[in-house]
Enzyme design. Sequence first.
Site: not given
Length: 514
Positions: A452-454
């Site tokens: 969940y770290h774009p």
Amino acid sequence: MQYDYVIVGAGSAGCVLANRLSADPSVRVALLEAGGADRKFEIRVPAAFSKLFKTPYDWDFTTAEQKEMGGRRLYWPRGRTLGGSSSMNAQMWVRGHRADYDGWNLPGWSYEEVLPYFRRSERRVGSNHGAVYGTDGPTYISELRAPNVTTQAFLRACEEMGLTRLPELNGPSNEGFSPTPVTQDRGRRWSAADAYLRPAMGRPNLTVLTAAQAERLLLDEDGRATGVEYGGGRRVSAGKEVIVSAGAVGSPHLLMLSGIGDPDALRAAGVEPRHELPGVGRNLMDHLASAVMLECPRPVTLAGAESLGNLARYLLRRDGLLTSNVGEAVAFVRTSPEEPAPDIELLFAPAPFVDHGLTPPPGHGITIGVILLQPESRGRITLDGRDVVIDPRYLTAQADVRRMVAGLRRAQEAFATTALAPYAGAPMKPYEGARTDEELARYVRERSETLYHPAGTCKMGIEDDAVVDPSLRVIGVPGLRVVDASVMPMLNRGHTHAPTIMIAERAADLIRGA
């Protein structure tokens, strides 16, 4: 309506900007959020964050088919409410490593230059942690109230493996292991909306509009950003600046819908180009995660967290299993001596975290996630008509597979320690005990998911592929900035919430000084 500043997106960065800019009573600020209010009970309960996935609080994105991952389309949750993803994340406050910011090699963004902005945002509560953290910022950072017994065993396992116990995770180097610092206030989630937005919402010069999805940026004949069109044709004007803080997916998407990007790609999607900026949507990076999961022979994990007794304990005392953020401890390691800094994170969860938590655990289990910190693979955000296409191109760089396999071996090593032996049982599906490099590589391709770290899709820099300059101004478009994780030139060796807050704190100074 006319404002001085219009901010698109009430996520981590947008909440900071709304607070800091509206602190000047002489300016008028509008904040547009596509989602609604953040009142849902599960937002407040730390361990309940996966209950928000695939609900109206989630953008519920899906990637394009990933060729190197068996053609899978991966689920990408992103927050769609006040606080954005900070209202549905695992509350981990992990700045990263000194080398991350020095490695950006941009004026004003070295580690020593950004450190005051981290500290400005922080309020470390619960114990004395010296000079590492700020002490009077709006973001509450604490230790977990009830860390799991298996988490304590993981920390002992790291020591047994010869890793360094860190007195604080967020010093200049995070190489070593530590309990996870979390953004909580006495067992309750403390989002960016709690920290920054709610204290400012009573100001008469701040207008917060929910259910206000931005559709395009308004540009005048000279190409200056003058406002935003949202919610089916309504318009709001900005006398000074429009600031896009819609995240690594939403920010490039909005720029492209407004005609800012690669002209050929825009025309192919049916969008009239207004300003040529080929870097928009490129340089997409994300932290990919795989995991080793084992059955736990003792009934002590979070598998029993949703009982009525635990719910009562949380409601009455804000204590117990529901105060867990799930990712209770971390270790940052180098998989080879040649790495200049940690390239893998080992993330311990006292639960079997399967399918983003959407699949109920079959029983008690424990997980060590393996996270690739600085992937060499690069993806892209593009348009299909007006719809966004997310193609991270995971594992297209072979070095990423090699590092993930090495990380899985370190996780297996941790489970083989004396400290974790009482809690480490048989493999738990989907992990089936892969052993050879070939088996582990296949497992990485078949089972890895996003952490969940774009980031990176509106890259800050001075090169030809940059979208914003070091002051976060969109190159060639006066009156427009991008402020969120999309501007990061390279992913940090940590998590993205803390640096996004830092970026917004610094942006507020840059904007006010302009």
